[in-house]
Design a protein around this motif. Structure first.
Motif, PDB file in Angstrom:
ATOM      1  N   GLY A 182       0.802  -1.220   0.000  1.00  0.00           N
ATOM      2  CA  GLY A 182       0.000   0.000   0.000  1.00  0.00           C
ATOM      3  C   GLY A 182       0.828   1.261   0.000  1.00  0.00           C
ATOM      4  N   THR A 183       0.376   2.263   0.771  1.00  0.00           N
ATOM      5  CA  THR A 183       1.023   3.574   0.771  1.00  0.00           C
ATOM      6  C   THR A 183       1.163   4.113   2.189  1.00  0.00           C
ATOM      7  OG1 THR A 183      -1.151   4.605   0.409  1.00  0.00           O
ATOM      8  CG2 THR A 183       0.234   4.293  -1.525  1.00  0.00           C
ATOM      9  N   ILE A 184       2.122   5.013   2.350  1.00  0.00           N
ATOM     10  CA  ILE A 184       2.266   5.773   3.585  1.00  0.00           C
ATOM     11  C   ILE A 184       2.225   7.246   3.212  1.00  0.00           C
ATOM     12  CG2 ILE A 184       4.797   5.454   3.430  1.00  0.00           C
ATOM     13  CD1 ILE A 184       4.800   5.866   6.535  1.00  0.00           C
ATOM     14  N   ARG A 397      15.247  -9.133  11.223  1.00  0.00           N
ATOM     15  CA  ARG A 397      13.891  -9.500  10.778  1.00  0.00           C
ATOM     16  C   ARG A 397      13.725  -9.039   9.343  1.00  0.00           C
ATOM     17  NH1 ARG A 397      11.649  -6.611  15.483  1.00  0.00           N
ATOM     18  NH2 ARG A 397      13.854  -6.794  16.033  1.00  0.00           N
ATOM     19  N   LYS A 398      12.744  -9.618   8.644  1.00  0.00           N
ATOM     20  CA  LYS A 398      12.404  -9.100   7.320  1.00  0.00           C
ATOM     21  C   LYS A 398      11.865  -7.688   7.477  1.00  0.00           C
ATOM     22  CE  LYS A 398      11.262 -13.453   5.016  1.00  0.00           C
ATOM     23  NZ  LYS A 398      10.207 -14.214   4.291  1.00  0.00           N
ATOM     24  N   THR A 399      12.354  -6.788   6.654  1.00  0.00           N
ATOM     25  CA  THR A 399      11.928  -5.394   6.761  1.00  0.00           C
ATOM     26  C   THR A 399      10.731  -5.106   5.858  1.00  0.00           C
ATOM     27  OG1 THR A 399      13.519  -4.738   5.072  1.00  0.00           O
ATOM     28  CG2 THR A 399      14.214  -4.553   7.380  1.00  0.00           C
ATOM     29  N   LEU A 400      10.028  -4.056   6.201  1.00  0.00           N
ATOM     30  CA  LEU A 400       8.935  -3.522   5.389  1.00  0.00           C
ATOM     31  C   LEU A 400       9.509  -2.357   4.593  1.00  0.00           C
ATOM     32  CD1 LEU A 400       5.942  -3.134   4.569  1.00  0.00           C
ATOM     33  CD2 LEU A 400       5.618  -1.847   6.704  1.00  0.00           C
ATOM     34  N   LEU A 401       9.568  -2.498   3.280  1.00  0.00           N
ATOM     35  CA  LEU A 401      10.204  -1.473   2.444  1.00  0.00           C
ATOM     36  C   LEU A 401       9.343  -0.217   2.362  1.00  0.00           C
ATOM     37  CD1 LEU A 401      12.509  -0.684   0.489  1.00  0.00           C
ATOM     38  CD2 LEU A 401      11.142  -1.692  -1.350  1.00  0.00           C
ATOM     39  N   TRP A 402       9.907   0.888   2.797  1.00  0.00           N
ATOM     40  CA  TRP A 402       9.330   2.219   2.564  1.00  0.00           C
ATOM     41  C   TRP A 402      10.011   2.714   1.294  1.00  0.00           C
ATOM     42  CZ3 TRP A 402       8.026   6.467   6.613  1.00  0.00           C
ATOM     43  CH2 TRP A 402       7.916   7.712   6.012  1.00  0.00           C
ATOM     44  N   ASP A 403       9.320   2.648   0.174  1.00  0.00           N
ATOM     45  CA  ASP A 403       9.923   3.037  -1.097  1.00  0.00           C
ATOM     46  C   ASP A 403       9.583   4.490  -1.390  1.00  0.00           C
ATOM     47  OD1 ASP A 403      11.272   2.959  -3.495  1.00  0.00           O
ATOM     48  OD2 ASP A 403      10.487   0.986  -4.046  1.00  0.00           O
ATOM     49  N   ILE A 436       5.791  -3.846   0.863  1.00  0.00           N
ATOM     50  CA  ILE A 436       6.251  -2.575   0.302  1.00  0.00           C
ATOM     51  C   ILE A 436       5.157  -1.526   0.481  1.00  0.00           C
ATOM     52  CG2 ILE A 436       7.088  -1.341  -1.740  1.00  0.00           C
ATOM     53  CD1 ILE A 436       7.967  -3.940  -2.944  1.00  0.00           C
ATOM     54  N   LEU A 437       5.571  -0.368   0.945  1.00  0.00           N
ATOM     55  CA  LEU A 437       4.684   0.794   1.004  1.00  0.00           C
ATOM     56  C   LEU A 437       5.310   1.913   0.189  1.00  0.00           C
ATOM     57  CD1 LEU A 437       3.716   0.843   4.793  1.00  0.00           C
ATOM     58  CD2 LEU A 437       2.373  -0.046   2.887  1.00  0.00           C
TER      59      LEU A 437
END
Length: 659
Positions: A182-184, A397-403, A436-437
Motif C-alpha cells: 500500500g502507501t504511507i 527481521r524481514k523489513t517492510l520497504l518504505w519506497d 512494500i509501502l
C-alpha cells in the motif's frame, strides 16, 4: 382463438429453442483470449469456451459475504450491460443463464460450485479462486475467497474481467506474495485533504492493496503536539476515514512521531502514547506505527534518559527506543490481542550497513515489531534481493520497504511529476521483505500511476511487468478510452525522469520521445531526400498529437483531479507541442529550400521560452519551481533543430531585423 394461441406457443417455443442455441453458440464457440489482470495473478489458465453475460444474471452470495463485496460485483455487472440481476440461494441443476456464486470457502454452496468447476480453493491468506465454466446453455462463475479479504480481491478481479464483452472460461488461483502492500502518506509539504484520502482508499482497493498509513507531517496532534488529545471534531473525521478504509478492505494504520521531544524513560510519555492509541482505537483503528525518522539521536531530550541510559549516542538511542517500543507493543497486545504488530521506522532507516544503532535494535527490539527500511539509500536507484537480505540481517527481521517513489518533496524532484513505471526492484524480493509501502506525491491522483506498479509488484513480484502495468494504470485513469490512454502515455513519457538524492537519476527522461527524436536526427544526417521527408512528416504528426494530448486528457480522464493537479504541466505541454510543431515546420521548410524556415524556428524558440518559464502551483509541493517537461530531450531538440539543415542567411538577417 385456441388455434392462434397454439400457433403462438409453437412459435415462442421455437424462438426459445433458437435463443438457447444462440446463447450456447456465443458461450462455446467464441475464441477465448487470456485476459490482462492487474496485479498479475499467481496462476491463470484458460478453459473451454467463453461466457457472454448477456442481459440477465443470477447472483448467489453466501451469508458471510460482505455487502461491499456484493455491491462491487453488482456494479461491475451493471457496467457490463446486465439489466436484470436475480438473487437466488440455491444452484440449479442445469443453469440456463450465467450464475455467479460468491463467498468464502466456509460456505457449502461455494465448495459445491468449486467442485462442479473442477477447482480448488486457494489456501493462502487473502487468497482467492475464480472458476468460470460453460454449462450447457448457461455458465457458472465462482468467486471464492480464502477469507473475506480474499473474496473482496476476487470481486476486484471480476470487475476487470467484466470490462470485456466476452469472459473466457478460466481458472484463477491467486494470492499476494507480500503480506503488506500500500502507501504511507509520509511526504513533506501540502498534505492530502480528507476527500483525497477517501478517494485514495477506494483506489487502493482496486489494485488489491491492504495498507494505508496515516502519517501526514503537518498533523500537530501526531507530531509537534503528540501528547495532546485530538479535538472531538478531528477524531470524528478520522473515524470516517477509518470506516472508508474498512469498507475497502484496507488496514488503516495510525502513525505518531514523538521523536523530537519524547523522553524514552519517562513513564508519563509512555502513558501519553497509550492514551493516544486508546483514543484512536475507540474509532476503529487497530494498527499503530511509531515514526522515529528525521530526528537527532545523538543527544537526549531529557536528563532522565541520560541517567537511565548513560551518555547519548547511536547505541544508547537504539536501546532507549527499543525499551519504549517494546512497552507499546505489549500494551497493544494487552488491549487488542488480534491487532497487527506495531510498525516503526527507525532513525537509521536506509542502507544495511552494520552500525551500533542497528545492532542495539536487533538485540533489544521485540521480534514481533515490524521495521521499515527505505532501501540502499533514501531514494534508492535499485533494490536487489541481496540488498534486502542484508537488511534482514542488520535489523534481525524481514523489513517492510518504505519506497520513496513517487514522492516529490525534495530538491531534485522540484518542478516534476514522477510518472515513470515502477522498475529496478528485483523479482524475488517477496522472499526477503514483509511488504512494500509507497511514499506518494503531494498530488494524489497522479501518484496512482506509480502506486499501481508498487502494489502490483508487491502482490506478485515474480509475474510483474512494469511496462504493461504502466499501460494498465493509464487505461484505468482514462476509463478504458484508448485515445485518452494514448494521450496519457505521451504525457507520462515527459515526466519519466526519476531523480535520486544524487546527480544521477534512476530512470531516464522521456525515453520514447528521445528514441523518436534521435531517429529524426539520424534521418536528417544520414538519409536521402525521401527518408528525410518521411522523418520530418512523422515528426509533424507526433507534434500535433503531442499538442492535442492535454485537451484529450482533460476531456477523457475519469477523475478530474488528475487534470487539476497536473494543470501547469499540461499547459506547458501544449506550449512545447506548439513549439515542436513549428520546429517540424521549420525543418520541412529548410529541407525544401524555403527561406521561411528561420521564422518558424524563431517562433518555436519564443514558445519554448514561455513554456520554460511556467511554474508549479504555489504551495502544492514542498519545493516549487519551473515546470520540467521532457527536459534534456525536448528542449535540446528544439534548440538544435535550426542547425540540422542549413537555413538561408538572408532570411536569417531578415528575422533578426523583424525582432
Amino acid at each position: 382463438m385456441r388455434m392462434l394461441f397454439t400457433c403462438l406457443a409453437v412459435v415462442m417455443l421455437g424462438y426459445s429453442s433458437t435463443s438457447a442455441q444462440t446463447i450456447q453458440h456465443l458461450t462455446q464457440n467464441r475464441p477465448a483470449t487470456l485476459p490482462a489482470i492487474f496485479p498479475a495473478p499467481v496462476s491463470i489458465e484458460l478453459g473451454k469456451g467463453s461466457i457472454v453475460l448477456g442481459r440477465s444474471v443470477v447472483l448467489i452470495a453466501s451469508p458471510e459475504t460482505g455487502t461491499e463485496t456484493v455491491e462491487l460485483v453488482r456494479n461491475a455487472l451493471t457496467l457490463a450491460g446486465v439489466e436484470s440481476i436475480t438473487v437466488a440461494k440455491q444452484l440449479p441443476q442445469h443453469p440456463d443463464v450465467p450464475h455467479i456464486i460468491m463467498g468464502t470457502g466456509e460456505a457449502a454452496i461455494v465448495r459445491t460450485a468449486l467442485t462442479k468447476s473442477g477447482a480448488a480453493l486457494d489456501s493462502s491468506t487473502e487468497g482467492y479462486t475464480i472458476a468460470g465454466i460453460v454449462t450447457g446453455n448457461g455458465a457458472l462463475i465462482t468467486l471464492a475467497g480464502h477469507d473475506a479479504d480474499g473474496l473482496f480481491h476476487a470481486a476486484q478481479t471480476f470487475r476487470q474481467l467484466a470490462q470485456r464483452k466476452v469472459i473466457p472460461a478460466l481458472l484463477i488461483k491467486d494470492h499476494p506474495l507480500m503480506p503488506i502492500r500500500g502507501t504511507i502518506e509520509g511526504f513533506y509539504g501540502k498534505p492530502w485533504s480528507m476527500t483525497d484520502r477517501e478517494k485514495h482508499l477506494g483506489f487502493l482497493a482496486t489494485v488489491k492493496a491492504n495498507t494505508y498509513i496515516y502519517s501526514p507531517k503537518d498533523d500537530p496532534y501526531a507530531r509537534d503536539r503528540w501528547r495532546e488529545a485530538y479535538p472531538a471534531t478531528t477524531l470524528a473525521e478520522l473515524g470516517k476515514l477509518v470506516a472508508v478504509a474498512k469498507r475497502n478492505h484496507v488496514n488503516f494504520v495510525y502513525a505518531i512521531s514523538p521523536g523530537p521531544t519524547v523522553c524514552f524513560s519517562d513513564s508519563s510519555d509512555l502513558h501519553h502514547l497509550e492514551r493516544k492509541f486508546a483514543a484512536l482505537r475507540s474509532i476503529g483503528v487497530h494498527s499503530f506505527y511509531v515514526a522515529l525518522d528525521d530526528i537527532e539521536y545523538t543527544k537526549w531530550n531529557c536528563d532522565l534518559d541520560k541517567t537511565t541510559f548513560g551518555p547519548s549516542g547511536a547505541e544508547a538511542a537504539g536501546i532507549a527506543q527499543a525499551r519504549l517500543l517494546n512497552a507499546l507493543q505489549a500494551n497493544l497486545k494487552k488491549n487488542d490481542p488480534t491487532a497487527p504488530p506495531l510498525i516503526i521506522v527507525p532513525t537509521e532507516y536506509y542502507d544495511a550497513k552494520e552500525t551500533p544503532y542497528k545492532a542495539a535494535l536487533r538485540k533489544n527490539l521485540d521480534s514481533q515489531i515490524v521495521v521499515q527500511w527505505t532501501g540502499t539509500d533514501v531514494v534508492p536507484p535499485a533494490i536487489s534481493v541481496p540488498d534486502a537480505r542484508a537488511a534482514t540481517k542488520a535489523f534481525g527481521r524481514k523489513t517492510l520497504l518504505w519506497d520513496n517513489y513517487p514522492v516529490n518533496d525534495y530538491g531534485q524532484s522540484a518542478g516534476r511529476l514522477l510518472l515513470a513505471p515502477y522498475m529496478k526492484r528485483e523479482a524475488g524480493l517477496s522472499g526477503e521483505l514483509a511488504g512494500i509501502l509507497s511514499n506518494p506525491m503531494n498530488q494524489e491522483v497522479p501518484s496512482r500511476v506509480a502506486v499501481t506498479g508498487v502494489v502490483a509488484f508487491a502482490w506478485n513480484d515474480k509475474g510483474y511487468d512494469a511496462e504493461r502495468t504502466w499501460l494498465a494504470a493509464a487505461r484505468e485513469l482514462a476509463g478504458g478510452d484508448e485515445q485518452a490512454t494514448a494521450a496519457l502515455l505521451t504525457f507520462f513519457d515527459t515526466q519519466h525522469m526519476a531523480p535520486t538524492f544524487g546527480s544521477q537519476p534512476w530512470q531516464v527522461q522521456a525515453p520514447k520521445m528521445k528514441a523518436m527524436l534521435d531517429g529524426v536526427r539520424d534521418a536528417i544526417a544520414n538519409g536521402d531526400a525521401t527518408i528525410r521527408h518521411e522523418a520530418i512528416a512523422g515528426l509533424s504528426q507526433y507534434a500535433s498529437a503531442f499538442t492535442n494530448a492535454p485537451d484529450i486528457i482533460r476531456a477523457g480522464i475519469v477523475d478530474t483531479s488528475f487534470a487539476l493537479d497536473a494543470r501547469p504541466w499540461l499547459d506547458a505541454m501544449q506550449l512545447w507541442g506548439r513549439a515542436l510543431q513549428l520546429t517540424a515546420a521549420g525543418l520541412n521548410a529548410a529541407d525544401n529550400g524555403n527561406a521561411a524556415a528561420g521564422r518558424y524556428f524563431a517562433r518555436a524558440k519564443r514558445l519554448a521560452a514561455e513554456a520554460t518559464a511556467m511554474k508549479t502551483i504555489p504551495g502544492a509541493t514542498r519545493i516549487g519551481g519551473p515546470i520540467k517537461m521532457a527536459d534534456g530531450v525536448l528542449d535540446v531538440f528544439v534548440a538544435d533543430a535550426p542547425k540540422l539543415i542549413a537555413v538561408d542567411l538572408i532570411e536569417s538577417v531578415t528575422i533578426t531585423s523583424e525582432k
